[in-house]
Design a protein around this motif. Structure first.
Motif, PDB file in Angstrom:
ATOM      1  N   GLY A   1       0.730  -1.117   0.052  1.00 51.76           N
ATOM      2  CA  GLY A   1      -0.122   0.096   0.073  1.00 51.76           C
ATOM      3  C   GLY A   1       1.109   1.348  -0.075  1.00 51.76           C
ATOM      4  N   SER A   2       1.993   1.006   0.548  1.00 54.11           N
ATOM      5  CA  SER A   2       2.974   2.231   0.677  1.00 54.11           C
ATOM      6  C   SER A   2       4.391   1.718   1.072  1.00 54.11           C
ATOM      7  N   TRP A   3       5.282   2.432   0.724  1.00 48.68           N
ATOM      8  CA  TRP A   3       6.697   2.094   1.151  1.00 48.68           C
ATOM      9  C   TRP A   3       7.608   3.119   1.336  1.00 48.68           C
ATOM     10  N   LEU A   4       8.716   3.023   2.073  1.00 46.52           N
ATOM     11  CA  LEU A   4       9.858   4.009   2.408  1.00 46.52           C
ATOM     12  C   LEU A   4      11.236   3.242   2.071  1.00 46.52           C
ATOM     13  N   ASN A   5      12.069   3.791   1.109  1.00 49.79           N
ATOM     14  CA  ASN A   5      12.968   3.234   0.762  1.00 49.79           C
ATOM     15  C   ASN A   5      14.264   4.119   1.360  1.00 49.79           C
ATOM     16  N   THR A   6      14.775   3.493   2.379  1.00 52.55           N
ATOM     17  CA  THR A   6      15.970   4.236   3.003  1.00 52.55           C
ATOM     18  C   THR A   6      17.207   3.431   3.011  1.00 52.55           C
ATOM     19  N   GLN A   7      17.402   2.832   1.958  1.00 52.99           N
ATOM     20  CA  GLN A   7      18.492   1.766   1.675  1.00 52.99           C
ATOM     21  C   GLN A   7      19.686   2.661   1.275  1.00 52.99           C
ATOM     22  N   TYR A   8      21.032   2.021   1.319  1.00 53.80           N
ATOM     23  CA  TYR A   8      22.205   2.894   1.055  1.00 53.80           C
ATOM     24  C   TYR A   8      22.366   2.598  -0.600  1.00 53.80           C
ATOM     25  N   GLU A   9      22.963   3.577  -0.975  1.00 51.91           N
ATOM     26  CA  GLU A   9      23.514   3.489  -2.245  1.00 51.91           C
ATOM     27  C   GLU A   9      24.102   2.289  -2.783  1.00 51.91           C
ATOM     28  N   PRO A  10      23.788   1.521  -3.979  1.00 57.16           N
ATOM     29  CA  PRO A  10      22.617   2.038  -4.999  1.00 57.16           C
ATOM     30  C   PRO A  10      21.329   1.518  -4.334  1.00 57.16           C
ATOM     31  N   GLY A  11      21.158   0.382  -3.621  1.00 60.67           N
ATOM     32  CA  GLY A  11      19.699   0.441  -2.860  1.00 60.67           C
ATOM     33  C   GLY A  11      18.485   0.576  -3.749  1.00 60.67           C
ATOM     34  N   GLU A  12      18.534   0.067  -4.959  1.00 63.69           N
ATOM     35  CA  GLU A  12      17.238   0.267  -5.476  1.00 63.69           C
ATOM     36  C   GLU A  12      16.297  -1.002  -5.375  1.00 63.69           C
ATOM     37  N   ALA A  13      15.157  -1.044  -4.765  1.00 62.59           N
ATOM     38  CA  ALA A  13      14.364  -2.037  -4.749  1.00 62.59           C
ATOM     39  C   ALA A  13      13.369  -2.334  -6.010  1.00 62.59           C
ATOM     40  N   VAL A  14      13.397  -3.457  -6.271  1.00 60.86           N
ATOM     41  CA  VAL A  14      12.651  -3.930  -7.392  1.00 60.86           C
ATOM     42  C   VAL A  14      11.363  -4.689  -6.865  1.00 60.86           C
ATOM     43  N   PHE A  15      10.213  -4.060  -7.337  1.00 64.07           N
ATOM     44  CA  PHE A  15       9.029  -4.569  -7.029  1.00 64.07           C
ATOM     45  C   PHE A  15       8.352  -5.392  -8.044  1.00 64.07           C
TER      46      PHE A  15
ATOM     47  N   ASN B   1      -1.379 -12.664 -17.534  1.00 62.03           N
ATOM     48  CA  ASN B   1      -1.282 -13.977 -17.127  1.00 62.03           C
ATOM     49  C   ASN B   1      -1.239 -14.160 -15.619  1.00 62.03           C
ATOM     50  N   PRO B   2      -2.268 -13.741 -14.716  1.00 67.25           N
ATOM     51  CA  PRO B   2      -2.414 -13.643 -13.448  1.00 67.25           C
ATOM     52  C   PRO B   2      -1.945 -14.700 -12.655  1.00 67.25           C
ATOM     53  N   GLU B   3      -2.012 -16.138 -13.113  1.00 66.68           N
ATOM     54  CA  GLU B   3      -1.471 -16.988 -12.363  1.00 66.68           C
ATOM     55  C   GLU B   3      -0.172 -17.597 -12.624  1.00 66.68           C
ATOM     56  N   GLY B   4       0.551 -16.755 -13.467  1.00 63.99           N
ATOM     57  CA  GLY B   4       1.752 -17.118 -13.812  1.00 63.99           C
ATOM     58  C   GLY B   4       2.874 -16.357 -12.894  1.00 63.99           C
ATOM     59  N   PRO B   5       3.992 -16.790 -13.189  1.00 64.94           N
ATOM     60  CA  PRO B   5       5.276 -15.767 -12.379  1.00 64.94           C
ATOM     61  C   PRO B   5       4.803 -14.260 -12.226  1.00 64.94           C
ATOM     62  N   TRP B   6       5.430 -13.756 -11.423  1.00 55.25           N
ATOM     63  CA  TRP B   6       5.507 -12.442 -11.185  1.00 55.25           C
ATOM     64  C   TRP B   6       6.145 -11.661 -12.121  1.00 55.25           C
ATOM     65  N   ILE B   7       6.085 -10.188 -12.643  1.00 50.71           N
ATOM     66  CA  ILE B   7       6.695  -9.563 -13.305  1.00 50.71           C
ATOM     67  C   ILE B   7       7.152  -8.204 -12.754  1.00 50.71           C
ATOM     68  N   GLU B   8       8.376  -7.871 -13.279  1.00 45.92           N
ATOM     69  CA  GLU B   8       8.786  -6.580 -12.727  1.00 45.92           C
ATOM     70  C   GLU B   8       7.874  -5.525 -12.988  1.00 45.92           C
ATOM     71  N   LYS B   9       7.381  -4.625 -11.871  1.00 44.02           N
ATOM     72  CA  LYS B   9       6.680  -3.477 -12.134  1.00 44.02           C
ATOM     73  C   LYS B   9       7.116  -2.191 -11.699  1.00 44.02           C
ATOM     74  N   TYR B  10       7.927  -2.176 -10.901  1.00 43.07           N
ATOM     75  CA  TYR B  10       8.349  -0.957 -10.489  1.00 43.07           C
ATOM     76  C   TYR B  10       9.670  -1.015  -9.715  1.00 43.07           C
ATOM     77  N   ARG B  11      10.513   0.254  -9.981  1.00 45.96           N
ATOM     78  CA  ARG B  11      11.805   0.338  -9.277  1.00 45.96           C
ATOM     79  C   ARG B  11      11.707   1.534  -8.360  1.00 45.96           C
TER      80      ARG B  11
ATOM     81  N   ASN C   1      14.874  -6.403  -2.841  1.00 44.62           N
ATOM     82  CA  ASN C   1      15.270  -5.040  -2.175  1.00 44.62           C
ATOM     83  C   ASN C   1      16.800  -5.042  -2.557  1.00 44.62           C
ATOM     84  N   CYS C   2      17.587  -5.707  -3.067  1.00 42.47           N
ATOM     85  CA  CYS C   2      18.795  -5.836  -3.542  1.00 42.47           C
ATOM     86  C   CYS C   2      19.078  -5.758  -4.858  1.00 42.47           C
TER      87      CYS C   2
END
Length: 134
Positions: A82-96, A103-113, A133-134
């Protein structure tokens, strides 16, 4: 991709926090900056914190270790961020990740960085069900 569903509240120079959201779930008398400060009180520096509710409310998952692939959110009623806070250290990009609409029942896909020093207070529209998160 979903930029039209959120509004930019504040963005400043290097080292600052990027805050996006509409602010509808903020506590009475609380502004966006106060909501982020409340989230920071829960989320230690160097951590990715994901809440199941908007505006950093509800159950929270804290991510500090590097997983072997995306992890699902735990103790979330609908399994979605619902919400998130990314306080990781560089490069620290989280991939959601989330379900593939084709294909809703298939494997997840990348949606947001999520870059370091980002706060998203209204993330439901992204339909995210897990994160690496890494």
């Amino acid at each position: 991709m979903y930029a039209s569903k959120i509004s930019k509240i504040a963005a400043a120079g290097a080292g600052s926090l990027l805050l996006l959201g509409a602010g509808s779930g903020i506590a009475v008398g609380e502004n966006q900056d106060e909501a982020v400060q409340r989230a920071k009180a829960v989320c230690d520096e160097g951590t990715l914190c994901v809440w199941d509710g908007p505006d950093f409310t509800g159950n929270v998952n804290e991510f500090t270790q590097c997983p072997d692939g995306p992890l699902p959110f735990t103790d979330f009623a609908d399994g979605r961020a619902g919400s998130w806070l990314n306080t990781q250290y560089e490069p620290g990009e989280a991939v959601f990740f989330g379900p593939d609409p084709a294909n809703p029942e298939g494997p997840w896909i990348e949606k947001y960085r999520s870059p370091v020093n980002e706060a998203i207070s209204e993330g439901e529209a992204f339909d995210l069900t897990g994160v690496d998160n890494c």
